[in-house]
Design a protein around this motif. Structure first.
Motif, PDB file in Angstrom:
ATOM      1  N   TYR A   1      37.637  41.473  45.408  1.00 44.40           N
ATOM      2  CA  TYR A   1      37.619  40.989  44.031  1.00 44.40           C
ATOM      3  C   TYR A   1      37.990  39.516  43.923  1.00 44.40           C
ATOM      4  CZ  TYR A   1      36.840  45.552  41.973  1.00 44.40           C
ATOM      5  OH  TYR A   1      36.278  46.740  41.603  1.00 44.40           O
ATOM      6  N   GLY A   2      38.801  39.034  44.833  1.00 41.01           N
ATOM      7  CA  GLY A   2      39.253  37.647  44.761  1.00 41.01           C
ATOM      8  C   GLY A   2      40.480  37.510  43.881  1.00 41.01           C
ATOM      9  N   ARG A   3      40.912  36.282  43.703  1.00 39.51           N
ATOM     10  CA  ARG A   3      42.132  36.039  42.926  1.00 39.51           C
ATOM     11  C   ARG A   3      41.893  36.319  41.450  1.00 39.51           C
ATOM     12  NH1 ARG A   3      42.006  31.633  39.970  1.00 39.51           N
ATOM     13  NH2 ARG A   3      40.432  30.064  40.385  1.00 39.51           N
ATOM     14  N   VAL A   4      42.976  36.572  40.744  1.00 40.41           N
ATOM     15  CA  VAL A   4      42.900  36.805  39.305  1.00 40.41           C
ATOM     16  C   VAL A   4      42.765  35.463  38.596  1.00 40.41           C
ATOM     17  CG1 VAL A   4      44.180  37.614  37.279  1.00 40.41           C
ATOM     18  CG2 VAL A   4      44.214  38.944  39.404  1.00 40.41           C
ATOM     19  N   VAL A   5      41.758  35.356  37.737  1.00 39.35           N
ATOM     20  CA  VAL A   5      41.541  34.158  36.938  1.00 39.35           C
ATOM     21  C   VAL A   5      42.266  34.315  35.603  1.00 39.35           C
ATOM     22  CG1 VAL A   5      39.797  32.719  35.796  1.00 39.35           C
ATOM     23  CG2 VAL A   5      39.347  33.688  38.071  1.00 39.35           C
ATOM     24  N   SER A   6      42.156  35.502  35.004  1.00 43.48           N
ATOM     25  CA  SER A   6      42.857  35.785  33.745  1.00 43.48           C
ATOM     26  C   SER A   6      43.053  37.296  33.623  1.00 43.48           C
ATOM     27  CB  SER A   6      42.074  35.259  32.544  1.00 43.48           C
ATOM     28  OG  SER A   6      40.843  35.947  32.424  1.00 43.48           O
ATOM     29  N   ARG A   7      44.064  37.665  32.840  1.00 50.41           N
ATOM     30  CA  ARG A   7      44.361  39.081  32.625  1.00 50.41           C
ATOM     31  C   ARG A   7      45.032  39.227  31.266  1.00 50.41           C
ATOM     32  NH1 ARG A   7      47.639  40.360  36.977  1.00 50.41           N
ATOM     33  NH2 ARG A   7      45.930  41.342  38.116  1.00 50.41           N
ATOM     34  N   LYS A   8      44.610  40.229  30.521  1.00 50.93           N
ATOM     35  CA  LYS A   8      45.204  40.491  29.212  1.00 50.93           C
ATOM     36  C   LYS A   8      45.326  41.998  29.018  1.00 50.93           C
ATOM     37  CE  LYS A   8      44.565  39.816  24.289  1.00 50.93           C
ATOM     38  NZ  LYS A   8      43.612  39.532  23.238  1.00 50.93           N
ATOM     39  N   ALA A   9      46.517  42.441  28.629  1.00 56.17           N
ATOM     40  CA  ALA A   9      46.703  43.850  28.297  1.00 56.17           C
ATOM     41  C   ALA A   9      45.917  44.133  27.030  1.00 56.17           C
ATOM     42  CB  ALA A   9      48.178  44.168  28.105  1.00 56.17           C
TER      43      ALA A   9
END
Length: 156
Positions: free
Chosen positions: A88-96
């Motif tokens: 998947y690679g690194r996380v660029v953004s994440r929101k619950a």
């Protein structure tokens, strides 16, 4: 994806699915505003994900619920999650996006809180560098010590 990644990914997906099936699970819907239990569970999930994002997989495993550690041994977890997250690679953004109790929400005063053994499903809208948009689903369980811990993790 390697066999180890499939094993961990599949086992965790099966665990998440098994936790959602009993007793006609409540539809996952974000309550407005979040209850103290929802805030606590989302906070615990975010702290756990920070370990995974930092490739501190052994720490993430150690932070898991007892049921998680019984289902997936440490070596299989470390190998599988490393391979999965590499895909998947690194996380660029994440929101619950959503957090809801699995089964029935606690009755009565929301401030009184959930009882140990309560489960909550949390969905994160996540953008990864290689796989673009994905949904991370986490099953959290309230353990006897009063802390929310990860019982299941699945990327779809």
């Amino acid at each position: 994806m390697t066999a180890a990644a499939l094993l961990v990914h599949g086992r965790l997906a099966a665990l998440a699915l098994a936790l959602l099936l009993p007793g006609a699970a409540t539809a996952i819907a974000q309550a407005q505003p979040m209850t103290p239990d929802q805030r606590a569970a989302v906070g615990a999930a975010e702290r756990w994900l920070a370990r995974v994002d930092a490739q501190r997989y052994a720490d993430a495993w150690a932070m898991g619920a007892e049921s998680f550690k019984k289902e997936v041994d440490r070596k299989a977890w470390n190998d599988g999650i490393r391979d999965l997250r590499r895909d998947y690679g690194r996380v660029v953004s994440r929101k619950a996006e959503k957090a809801a109790f699995v089964g029935s929400a606690p009755e009565g005063d929301a401030a009184a809180g959930a009882k140990p053994g309560a489960e909550m499903s949390i969905l994160f809208d996540t953008r990864f560098a290689r796989r673009k948009q994905a949904t991370e689903e986490m099953i959290m369980v309230l353990e006897q010590d009063g802390l929310w811990r990860v019982a299941g993790y699945h990327i779809q």
